[in-house]
Design a protein around this motif. Structure first.
Motif, PDB file in Angstrom:
ATOM      1  N   HIS A  60       0.566  -1.257   0.035  1.00 45.10           N
ATOM      2  CA  HIS A  60      -0.113  -0.125  -0.083  1.00 45.10           C
ATOM      3  C   HIS A  60       0.898   1.034  -0.031  1.00 45.10           C
ATOM      4  O   HIS A  60       0.725   2.220  -0.379  1.00 45.10           O
ATOM      5  N   LEU A  61       1.934   1.166   0.468  1.00 49.34           N
ATOM      6  CA  LEU A  61       2.941   2.107   0.510  1.00 49.34           C
ATOM      7  C   LEU A  61       3.492   2.550  -0.707  1.00 49.34           C
ATOM      8  O   LEU A  61       3.690   4.279  -1.040  1.00 49.34           O
ATOM      9  N   LYS A  62       4.172   1.516  -1.375  1.00 50.31           N
ATOM     10  CA  LYS A  62       4.898   1.592  -2.990  1.00 50.31           C
ATOM     11  C   LYS A  62       3.501   2.252  -3.159  1.00 50.31           C
ATOM     12  O   LYS A  62       3.467   3.037  -4.553  1.00 50.31           O
ATOM     13  N   TYR A  63       2.022   1.970  -3.443  1.00 48.45           N
ATOM     14  CA  TYR A  63       1.005   2.436  -4.455  1.00 48.45           C
ATOM     15  C   TYR A  63       0.811   3.579  -3.948  1.00 48.45           C
ATOM     16  O   TYR A  63       0.120   4.456  -5.349  1.00 48.45           O
ATOM     17  N   GLN A  64       0.747   4.156  -2.266  1.00 45.79           N
ATOM     18  CA  GLN A  64       0.088   5.552  -2.256  1.00 45.79           C
ATOM     19  C   GLN A  64       1.179   6.879  -3.126  1.00 45.79           C
ATOM     20  O   GLN A  64       1.410   7.782  -3.622  1.00 45.79           O
ATOM     21  N   GLN A  65       2.713   5.840  -2.833  1.00 42.53           N
ATOM     22  CA  GLN A  65       3.353   6.880  -3.279  1.00 42.53           C
ATOM     23  C   GLN A  65       4.131   7.116  -4.744  1.00 42.53           C
ATOM     24  O   GLN A  65       4.043   8.234  -5.875  1.00 42.53           O
ATOM     25  N   SER A  66       3.188   5.811  -5.259  1.00 42.37           N
ATOM     26  CA  SER A  66       3.323   5.916  -6.953  1.00 42.37           C
ATOM     27  C   SER A  66       2.211   7.185  -7.381  1.00 42.37           C
ATOM     28  O   SER A  66       2.377   7.854  -8.616  1.00 42.37           O
ATOM     29  N   LYS A  67       0.847   7.493  -6.777  1.00 42.11           N
ATOM     30  CA  LYS A  67       0.441   9.059  -7.036  1.00 42.11           C
ATOM     31  C   LYS A  67       0.654   9.999  -6.373  1.00 42.11           C
ATOM     32  O   LYS A  67       0.295  11.033  -7.392  1.00 42.11           O
ATOM     33  N   ILE A 119       9.244  20.545  -7.941  1.00 40.68           N
ATOM     34  CA  ILE A 119       8.183  20.727  -6.871  1.00 40.68           C
ATOM     35  C   ILE A 119       8.006  19.487  -6.489  1.00 40.68           C
ATOM     36  O   ILE A 119       7.227  19.045  -6.366  1.00 40.68           O
ATOM     37  N   LYS A 120       8.449  19.059  -5.033  1.00 42.15           N
ATOM     38  CA  LYS A 120       8.368  17.510  -4.292  1.00 42.15           C
ATOM     39  C   LYS A 120       7.422  17.519  -3.553  1.00 42.15           C
ATOM     40  O   LYS A 120       7.641  18.106  -2.500  1.00 42.15           O
ATOM     41  N   THR A 121       6.073  16.570  -3.452  1.00 37.49           N
ATOM     42  CA  THR A 121       5.549  16.104  -2.324  1.00 37.49           C
ATOM     43  C   THR A 121       6.232  15.321  -1.365  1.00 37.49           C
ATOM     44  O   THR A 121       6.338  14.516  -2.393  1.00 37.49           O
ATOM     45  N   THR A 122       5.863  15.674  -0.358  1.00 33.87           N
ATOM     46  CA  THR A 122       6.965  14.023   0.758  1.00 33.87           C
ATOM     47  C   THR A 122       5.864  14.099   1.612  1.00 33.87           C
ATOM     48  O   THR A 122       4.876  14.886   1.936  1.00 33.87           O
ATOM     49  N   ILE A 123       5.871  13.352   2.429  1.00 37.77           N
ATOM     50  CA  ILE A 123       5.206  13.013   3.419  1.00 37.77           C
ATOM     51  C   ILE A 123       6.114  11.750   3.683  1.00 37.77           C
ATOM     52  O   ILE A 123       6.615  10.791   3.243  1.00 37.77           O
ATOM     53  N   GLN A 124       5.966  12.206   5.121  1.00 32.39           N
ATOM     54  CA  GLN A 124       6.763  11.029   6.249  1.00 32.39           C
ATOM     55  C   GLN A 124       5.410  10.135   6.395  1.00 32.39           C
ATOM     56  O   GLN A 124       4.881   9.427   7.442  1.00 32.39           O
ATOM     57  N   TRP A 125       5.861   8.852   5.832  1.00 37.81           N
ATOM     58  CA  TRP A 125       5.784   7.528   6.199  1.00 37.81           C
ATOM     59  C   TRP A 125       5.642   7.353   7.145  1.00 37.81           C
ATOM     60  O   TRP A 125       4.649   6.858   7.545  1.00 37.81           O
ATOM     61  N   ASP A 126       5.538   7.368   7.969  1.00 39.19           N
ATOM     62  CA  ASP A 126       6.859   6.591   9.731  1.00 39.19           C
ATOM     63  C   ASP A 126       4.506   7.448  10.378  1.00 39.19           C
ATOM     64  O   ASP A 126       4.548   6.413  11.596  1.00 39.19           O
ATOM     65  N   SER A 127       4.419   8.894  10.069  1.00 39.22           N
ATOM     66  CA  SER A 127       3.448   9.237  10.469  1.00 39.22           C
ATOM     67  C   SER A 127       1.992   8.279  10.236  1.00 39.22           C
ATOM     68  O   SER A 127       1.119   8.699  11.002  1.00 39.22           O
ATOM     69  N   ILE A 128       2.253   7.631   9.438  1.00 33.05           N
ATOM     70  CA  ILE A 128       0.996   7.570   8.957  1.00 33.05           C
ATOM     71  C   ILE A 128       0.481   5.958   9.522  1.00 33.05           C
ATOM     72  O   ILE A 128       1.694   4.291   8.809  1.00 33.05           O
ATOM     73  N   ASP A 145      -1.469   2.163   9.694  1.00 34.35           N
ATOM     74  CA  ASP A 145      -2.486   0.801   9.066  1.00 34.35           C
ATOM     75  C   ASP A 145      -3.327   1.255   8.654  1.00 34.35           C
ATOM     76  O   ASP A 145      -4.460   1.135   7.846  1.00 34.35           O
ATOM     77  N   THR A 146      -4.183   1.629  10.039  1.00 39.47           N
ATOM     78  CA  THR A 146      -5.579   2.162   9.514  1.00 39.47           C
ATOM     79  C   THR A 146      -5.974   3.475   9.183  1.00 39.47           C
ATOM     80  O   THR A 146      -6.873   3.170   7.745  1.00 39.47           O
ATOM     81  N   LEU A 147      -4.573   4.808   9.065  1.00 43.99           N
ATOM     82  CA  LEU A 147      -4.925   5.391   8.161  1.00 43.99           C
ATOM     83  C   LEU A 147      -5.364   5.249   6.290  1.00 43.99           C
ATOM     84  O   LEU A 147      -5.970   5.315   5.702  1.00 43.99           O
ATOM     85  N   LEU A 148      -3.706   4.152   6.725  1.00 38.38           N
ATOM     86  CA  LEU A 148      -3.560   3.254   4.962  1.00 38.38           C
ATOM     87  C   LEU A 148      -4.805   3.290   4.596  1.00 38.38           C
ATOM     88  O   LEU A 148      -4.403   3.180   3.204  1.00 38.38           O
ATOM     89  N   ALA A 193      -7.044   7.062   0.344  1.00 37.99           N
ATOM     90  CA  ALA A 193      -6.066   7.139   0.036  1.00 37.99           C
ATOM     91  C   ALA A 193      -4.745   8.075  -0.576  1.00 37.99           C
ATOM     92  O   ALA A 193      -5.394   9.376  -0.129  1.00 37.99           O
ATOM     93  N   VAL A 194      -4.593   8.167   0.615  1.00 34.81           N
ATOM     94  CA  VAL A 194      -3.543   8.362   1.496  1.00 34.81           C
ATOM     95  C   VAL A 194      -2.012   9.498  -0.067  1.00 34.81           C
ATOM     96  O   VAL A 194      -2.816  10.768   0.377  1.00 34.81           O
ATOM     97  N   GLY A 195      -2.305   8.349  -0.782  1.00 36.50           N
ATOM     98  CA  GLY A 195      -1.566   9.657  -2.185  1.00 36.50           C
ATOM     99  C   GLY A 195      -2.186  10.613  -2.785  1.00 36.50           C
ATOM    100  O   GLY A 195      -2.018  11.396  -3.213  1.00 36.50           O
ATOM    101  N   SER A 196      -3.549   9.950  -3.066  1.00 34.60           N
ATOM    102  CA  SER A 196      -4.454  10.998  -3.664  1.00 34.60           C
ATOM    103  C   SER A 196      -4.675  11.933  -2.659  1.00 34.60           C
ATOM    104  O   SER A 196      -4.510  13.906  -3.001  1.00 34.60           O
TER     105      SER A 196
END
Length: 262
Positions: free
Chosen positions: A150-157, A173-182, A184-187, A191-194
């Protein structure tokens, strides 16, 4: 927590060998070459189910599934990737039943035709295969939430949105997110990436409307996305911090208004 779920699944699965299975299985096929074998219990509440030919993680694995309501119909359901899924839907029409296969991670249902003259020996084969898979822990592993997938899929978005800003606005201009802060329930729920890609998407839309707009955002190099309980967008030098709240309405309009006032 995952270890507990894994052990619970193994315990429940071990009860399957007391199942009172019907003598004859149900054999189904599709035009795509997929095959499904169902060995229902005599009380029609559960079944051993195996699907082959679908080129998927569950291909060739025998699962114990519950027959549960699915809308106005019923379906054989199981847990895959942390979520209960309907695999085979059963529509009891005028001439009994039509069957539809729903492969996990796909949207379209696949019609299945019933074969006549099912072989009763298949039931014993399914039981043996099921026990082999249980001993290996295969079903239990597939039932767990696959965070990395799921991390890979959302990062692809997010990556796609980054590329769109480069292509449409001519800016990096790069969008970034700290995946450690997300967690499993949120993921699993959103659709975190979107959600995180919304600022980049709006930049692309505004560049399409007026290419001069890129001058207003040219000093930014990063969009830092965070999940919060309130919708916020703030700038600090070359960084835009976007706090998205999944339940907040009209997010694209909020972002557009902010960017127009830079």
């Amino acid at each position: 927590m995952k270890k507990l779920l894994f052990l619970t699944f193994l315990f429940l699965s071990s009860q399957s060998f007391a199942l009172d299975l019907a003598k004859y299985p149900i054999e189904l096929t599709s035009q795509e070459g997929y095959s499904v074998v169902i060995a229902p219990t005599k009380d029609q509440k559960q079944a051993l189910v195996k699907v082959t030919g679908i080129n998927h993680d569950i291909d060739g694995i025998t699962f114990l599934m519950d027959l549960k309501p699915r809308g106005s119909n019923k379906a054989y359901k199981f847990t895959y990737d942390g979520t209960e899924r309907s695999l085979i839907s059963i529509d009891k029409g005028y001439r009994c039943c039509s069957y539809t296969l729903y492969i996990p991670d796909t949207r379209e249902g696949i019609y299945l035709a019933k074969k006549e003259g099912a072989n009763p020996a298949i039931v014993e084969d399914l039981k043996a295969q099921y026990q082999q898979h249980i001993n290996k822990g295969t079903q239990a592993e597939l039932a767990l939430f696959n965070r990395q997938k799921h991390l890979k899929y959302q990062q692809s978005k997010i990556d796609t949105a980054n590329d769109s800003v480069t292509n449409q606005c001519g800016l990096s201009i790069k969008t970034t997110i700290q995946w450690d802060s997300i967690d499993d329930t949120l993921l699993q729920t959103y659709a975190v990436g979107s959600f995180c890609a919304q600022v980049a998407d709006e930049m692309v839309n505004m560049c399409k409307k007026d290419i001069k707009f890129k001058k207003d955002i040219a000093h930014f190099n990063t969009i830092n996305c965070q999940f919060s309980d309130k919708l916020k967008l703030r700038q600090n030098d070359d960084v835009l911090t976007f706090k998205t709240s999944p339940k907040a309405p009209n997010q694209s309009q909020f972002i557009e208004a902010y960017l127009l006032n830079l």
